[in-house]
Scaffold this active site. Structure first.
Site, PDB file in Angstrom:
ATOM      1  N   ASP A   1      40.044  39.510  47.074  1.00 43.30           N
ATOM      2  CA  ASP A   1      39.345  39.441  46.135  1.00 43.30           C
ATOM      3  C   ASP A   1      39.902  39.021  44.685  1.00 43.30           C
ATOM      4  O   ASP A   1      40.425  38.084  45.652  1.00 43.30           O
ATOM      5  CB  ASP A   1      40.130  41.677  45.581  1.00 43.30           C
ATOM      6  CG  ASP A   1      41.632  41.842  45.666  1.00 43.30           C
ATOM      7  OD1 ASP A   1      42.077  40.489  45.918  1.00 43.30           O
ATOM      8  OD2 ASP A   1      41.936  42.997  45.355  1.00 43.30           O
ATOM      9  N   SER A   2      40.314  39.306  43.568  1.00 45.28           N
ATOM     10  CA  SER A   2      40.754  38.393  42.021  1.00 45.28           C
ATOM     11  C   SER A   2      41.993  38.008  42.444  1.00 45.28           C
ATOM     12  O   SER A   2      42.742  37.161  42.923  1.00 45.28           O
ATOM     13  CB  SER A   2      40.644  39.222  41.462  1.00 45.28           C
ATOM     14  OG  SER A   2      39.066  39.127  40.519  1.00 45.28           O
TER      15      SER A   2
ATOM     16  N   HIS B   1      35.609  34.795  36.972  1.00 41.54           N
ATOM     17  CA  HIS B   1      35.824  36.043  35.798  1.00 41.54           C
ATOM     18  C   HIS B   1      35.073  35.409  34.321  1.00 41.54           C
ATOM     19  O   HIS B   1      35.941  34.144  33.960  1.00 41.54           O
ATOM     20  CB  HIS B   1      36.829  35.767  35.939  1.00 41.54           C
ATOM     21  CG  HIS B   1      37.457  36.509  37.111  1.00 41.54           C
ATOM     22  ND1 HIS B   1      37.607  35.496  38.384  1.00 41.54           N
ATOM     23  CD2 HIS B   1      38.428  37.533  37.112  1.00 41.54           C
ATOM     24  CE1 HIS B   1      38.320  36.434  39.135  1.00 41.54           C
ATOM     25  NE2 HIS B   1      38.717  38.184  38.472  1.00 41.54           N
TER      26      HIS B   1
END
Length: 191
Positions: free
Chosen positions: A106-107, A63
């Site tokens: 995922d995140s 990110h």
């Protein structure tokens, strides 16, 4: 006489704009039609006559630190455990075409599937043709837990560096502050 000339000029301007607009529209329509034809032919050919079968191994999500609050960064998963399978081929120009299905964490550490088509313009800049670089795009559909697994279309840039059957592929998911702006990369092994 002067008033007539103004009207004639306005009519000529209007007609020429209409003619130009029609020509531009026809040109744009032809371009879109050609692009769709090329895409559908590439997908069909890759599906019907793959040269290789591929194993996908997600390796990193990152990110962009400039685009997130530290609190969010601290809570995000950046190890996208998962795997995928695909089929691919090199076209007559030496470019890569692939169809894939992959699932990864995922995140939010929830499972995210993605299915799609990828294309990369491929360069082999060294005397050793095993080394290759690629730049292209991927089109697909994904689904995320935080969107209630509603199918979402994706169109993303793609780049790669590889040697022989092993390729490190990557994409960047653009976004806004605290949303998107994620670098995602995976290894692809051709068999």
């Amino acid at each position: 006489m002067l008033k007539v000339n103004k009207y004639v000029i306005l009519i000529i301007a209007f007609v020429s704009q209409m003619m130009f607009s029609t020509t531009a529209q026809a040109s744009f329509s032809a371009t879109v039609s050609d692009a769709w034809s090329t895409l559908s032919n590439n997908v069909t050919q890759t599906w019907q006559a793959p040269e290789h079968y591929d194993l996908y191994v997600p390796v990193i999500t990152w990110h962009a630190r400039f685009a997130y609050d530290q609190e969010k960064i601290d809570n995000y998963n950046e190890r996208p455990w998962g795997a995928g399978f695909g089929m691919s081929r090199w076209d007559e120009k030496g470019n890569w075409n692939g169809l894939y299905l992959m699932a990864f964490k995922d995140s939010f550490n929830k499972w995210e599937p993605i299915v799609g088509y990828g294309w990369e313009k491929t360069w082999r800049p060294l005397a050793d043709d095993n080394f290759h670089l690629g730049l292209g795009y991927t089109l697909g559909v994904t689904a995320r837990d935080n969107w209630n697994y509603i199918p979402l279309p994706v169109i993303l840039p793609m780049a790669s560096v590889g040697y022989g059957p092993a390729t490190f592929q990557m994409t960047y998911i653009p976004g806004t502050y605290n949303n998107g702006n994620v670098y995602f990369a995976w290894l692809r092994f051709q068999f």
